[in-house]
Design a protein around this motif. Sequence first.
Motif, mmCIF file in Angstrom:
data_model
loop_
_atom_site.group_PDB
_atom_site.id
_atom_site.type_symbol
_atom_site.label_atom_id
_atom_site.label_comp_id
_atom_site.label_asym_id
_atom_site.label_seq_id
_atom_site.Cartn_x
_atom_site.Cartn_y
_atom_site.Cartn_z
ATOM 1 N N TYR A 1 0.812 -1.226 0.000
ATOM 2 C CA TYR A 1 0.000 0.000 0.000
ATOM 3 C C TYR A 1 0.843 1.273 0.000
ATOM 4 O O TYR A 1 0.301 2.379 0.018
ATOM 5 C CB TYR A 1 -0.908 0.053 1.238
ATOM 6 C CG TYR A 1 -2.044 -0.942 1.260
ATOM 7 C CD1 TYR A 1 -2.435 -1.633 0.128
ATOM 8 C CD2 TYR A 1 -2.756 -1.164 2.435
ATOM 9 C CE1 TYR A 1 -3.478 -2.543 0.165
ATOM 10 C CE2 TYR A 1 -3.813 -2.072 2.480
ATOM 11 C CZ TYR A 1 -4.161 -2.758 1.347
ATOM 12 O OH TYR A 1 -5.197 -3.649 1.388
ATOM 13 N N VAL B 1 3.072 0.580 8.224
ATOM 14 C CA VAL B 1 2.482 1.268 9.381
ATOM 15 C C VAL B 1 3.021 0.704 10.698
ATOM 16 O O VAL B 1 3.711 -0.311 10.718
ATOM 17 C CB VAL B 1 0.933 1.252 9.321
ATOM 18 C CG1 VAL B 1 0.419 2.200 8.249
ATOM 19 C CG2 VAL B 1 0.391 -0.142 9.120
ATOM 20 N N CYS C 1 -2.600 2.852 12.260
ATOM 21 C CA CYS C 1 -3.627 2.116 11.515
ATOM 22 C C CYS C 1 -4.930 2.299 12.284
ATOM 23 O O CYS C 1 -4.993 1.977 13.479
ATOM 24 C CB CYS C 1 -3.246 0.641 11.425
ATOM 25 S SG CYS C 1 -4.603 -0.463 11.002
ATOM 26 N N SER C 2 -5.941 2.836 11.610
ATOM 27 C CA SER C 2 -7.189 3.151 12.327
ATOM 28 C C SER C 2 -7.830 1.879 12.878
ATOM 29 O O SER C 2 -8.476 1.910 13.928
ATOM 30 C CB SER C 2 -8.152 3.892 11.397
ATOM 31 O OG SER C 2 -8.474 3.075 10.292
ATOM 32 N N MET C 3 -7.638 0.756 12.200
ATOM 33 C CA MET C 3 -8.200 -0.487 12.731
ATOM 34 C C MET C 3 -7.486 -0.911 14.015
ATOM 35 O O MET C 3 -8.130 -1.259 15.014
ATOM 36 C CB MET C 3 -8.084 -1.606 11.697
ATOM 37 C CG MET C 3 -8.574 -2.932 12.224
ATOM 38 S SD MET C 3 -7.950 -4.292 11.282
ATOM 39 C CE MET C 3 -8.896 -4.130 9.792
ATOM 40 N N ASN D 1 -2.823 -6.646 12.553
ATOM 41 C CA ASN D 1 -3.152 -5.215 12.639
ATOM 42 C C ASN D 1 -3.629 -4.892 14.061
ATOM 43 O O ASN D 1 -4.788 -4.592 14.302
ATOM 44 C CB ASN D 1 -4.270 -4.856 11.652
ATOM 45 C CG ASN D 1 -3.908 -5.129 10.208
ATOM 46 O OD1 ASN D 1 -3.153 -6.049 9.924
ATOM 47 N ND2 ASN D 1 -4.453 -4.355 9.288
ATOM 48 N N CYS E 1 -11.693 -1.689 9.255
ATOM 49 C CA CYS E 1 -10.755 -0.819 8.545
ATOM 50 C C CYS E 1 -11.555 0.310 7.917
ATOM 51 O O CYS E 1 -12.494 0.060 7.152
ATOM 52 C CB CYS E 1 -10.018 -1.613 7.470
ATOM 53 S SG CYS E 1 -9.218 -0.536 6.270
ATOM 54 N N VAL F 1 -10.745 2.186 5.602
ATOM 55 C CA VAL F 1 -10.580 2.223 4.142
ATOM 56 C C VAL F 1 -11.517 1.179 3.516
ATOM 57 O O VAL F 1 -12.363 1.504 2.673
ATOM 58 C CB VAL F 1 -9.102 1.931 3.750
ATOM 59 C CG1 VAL F 1 -8.947 1.835 2.246
ATOM 60 C CG2 VAL F 1 -8.180 2.990 4.335
ATOM 61 N N HIS F 2 -11.406 -0.061 3.935
ATOM 62 C CA HIS F 2 -12.164 -1.145 3.282
ATOM 63 C C HIS F 2 -13.664 -1.108 3.565
ATOM 64 O O HIS F 2 -14.443 -1.691 2.814
ATOM 65 C CB HIS F 2 -11.557 -2.505 3.652
ATOM 66 C CG HIS F 2 -10.227 -2.724 2.997
ATOM 67 N ND1 HIS F 2 -9.047 -2.324 3.577
ATOM 68 C CD2 HIS F 2 -9.898 -3.241 1.781
ATOM 69 C CE1 HIS F 2 -8.043 -2.610 2.753
ATOM 70 N NE2 HIS F 2 -8.537 -3.153 1.663
ATOM 71 N N GLU G 1 -10.991 -7.600 4.374
ATOM 72 C CA GLU G 1 -11.371 -6.590 5.369
ATOM 73 C C GLU G 1 -12.671 -5.891 4.945
ATOM 74 O O GLU G 1 -13.194 -5.051 5.683
ATOM 75 C CB GLU G 1 -10.269 -5.540 5.514
ATOM 76 C CG GLU G 1 -9.067 -6.038 6.288
ATOM 77 C CD GLU G 1 -7.939 -5.028 6.336
ATOM 78 O OE1 GLU G 1 -8.176 -3.843 6.050
ATOM 79 O OE2 GLU G 1 -6.813 -5.430 6.644
ATOM 80 N N CYS H 1 -5.017 4.833 1.798
ATOM 81 C CA CYS H 1 -4.983 4.751 3.276
ATOM 82 C C CYS H 1 -4.118 5.921 3.757
ATOM 83 O O CYS H 1 -2.927 5.994 3.441
ATOM 84 C CB CYS H 1 -4.375 3.412 3.705
ATOM 85 S SG CYS H 1 -4.009 3.349 5.458
ATOM 86 N N MET I 1 -0.891 4.985 5.797
ATOM 87 C CA MET I 1 0.164 4.406 4.942
ATOM 88 C C MET I 1 0.850 5.531 4.161
ATOM 89 O O MET I 1 2.059 5.507 3.943
ATOM 90 C CB MET I 1 -0.461 3.437 3.936
ATOM 91 C CG MET I 1 -0.742 2.080 4.490
ATOM 92 S SD MET I 1 0.754 1.074 4.439
ATOM 93 C CE MET I 1 0.164 -0.429 5.204
HETATM 94 FE FE1 SF4 Z 1 -5.043 -0.115 8.684
HETATM 95 FE FE2 SF4 Z 1 -6.981 -0.177 6.858
HETATM 96 FE FE3 SF4 Z 1 -4.784 1.291 6.416
HETATM 97 FE FE4 SF4 Z 1 -4.686 -1.417 6.366
HETATM 98 S S1 SF4 Z 1 -5.787 -0.062 4.972
HETATM 99 S S2 SF4 Z 1 -3.223 -0.052 7.375
HETATM 100 S S3 SF4 Z 1 -6.167 -1.915 8.011
HETATM 101 S S4 SF4 Z 1 -6.313 1.621 8.065
#
Ligand code: SF4
Length: 368
Positions: free
Chosen positions: A48, A84, A110-112, A143, A230, A232-233, A258, A320, A323
């Motif tokens: 990513y 990350v 990472c928001s997750m 994660n 996540c 993003v997903h 995800e 993301c 990232m």
């Molecule tokens: Fe975290 Fe989602 Fe970014 Fe992957 S894509 S690093 S799970 S926030």
Amino acid sequence: MNILESLEAKTRMLPEKYRNMSTFELESLINDIKVKMGKRLFIPGHHYQKDEVIQFADVTGDSLKLAQLSAENKEAEHIVFCGVHFMAETADILTMENQKVYLPDMRAGCSMADMADIYQTERSWEFLQVLFADTILPLTYVNSTAAIKSFVGANGGATVTSSNAEKMVRWAFTQKERLLFLPDQHLGRNTAYNIGIGLDEMAVYNPIENILEFDGPLEKVKVILWKGHCSVHENFTVENVAKVREAYPEMKIIVHPECRREVVGLSDMAGSTNYIIEAIEASPSGSAWAIGTEMNLVNRLIAQHPDKHIVSLNPHMCPCLTMNRIDLQHLAWSLDSIMEGQEGNIINVDAGTSKNAKLALDRMLQQA
Ligand code: SF4
Ligand code: 13P
């Protein structure tokens, strides 16, 4: 000092010098340092990452591959992780004492992973033991923080990645009757569903309210999903799938696990970032794909396969953001600081946490 100020004080900010350098100067600086340091330096890059960063990676991969390669590398003194925070922590846990791991921008979280902390995890465990006694094995997606990996390791569990989640969930059921899956409810649900566990056998643990969300008798519960996701997903929706099916009936839809269950269920294929890359590479020229994952990777696949019709499953998708914190300037700064002996942004998981977190990671790497 308010919270923002104290956070900023702890985070080393990019010096002005690197902001003012041209792309050519930054790239030359990085290239020179890479040549000078040779094998003493190792730069793993997650799929990513931006192209401007990935061009300097010694290896690229998904979370599983980068964890395996970090564990194998015994010669690099300096590991500059382009990914990350949780990935850099994993690398630190798996490498030797004398190897230093750096994250070029400490704000690359990472928001997750932020959706589960160790206090909530310990609280959930006490609560779930009252409901289910000693019948639960904890599994955590990589994660997650090192502290959560350590908790999981200490309680007989293991880590999983999106590449091996199915194998690890099957393994978990050889150990205990039910499992707690942290922190991504979607990967947990998609994986359990794939191995034949019914949606009506899955409960959701809400860490904010410390409650179990489940309709039915508790003895039916086989999987307890932590209520995380996540950011993003989650932006891929059933409406996106419907629009692609309508506009391009011949197009194959491939998504990361995800994504929500409904989206995965309506897609043709689902798998880790490596799985997605390999599927596109193996597909014939002229094939058409809608991809449900992070935009830096989707854009790279579009550029690498001009003979295929590739689009993002969600046309309004963003990369993301965390990232993306790792950029050319931060990579140059990080390497330059190492050369100058002014090392910063070191990821150092304490020995106590590392010991049990490594147990959880090793249980996964042994199965992988
Ligand atoms: Fe975290 Fe989602 Fe970014 Fe992957 S894509 S690093 S799970 S926030
Ligand atoms: P992979 O394990 O597929 O590389 O995914 C990591 C990740 O953070 C996905 O959002």
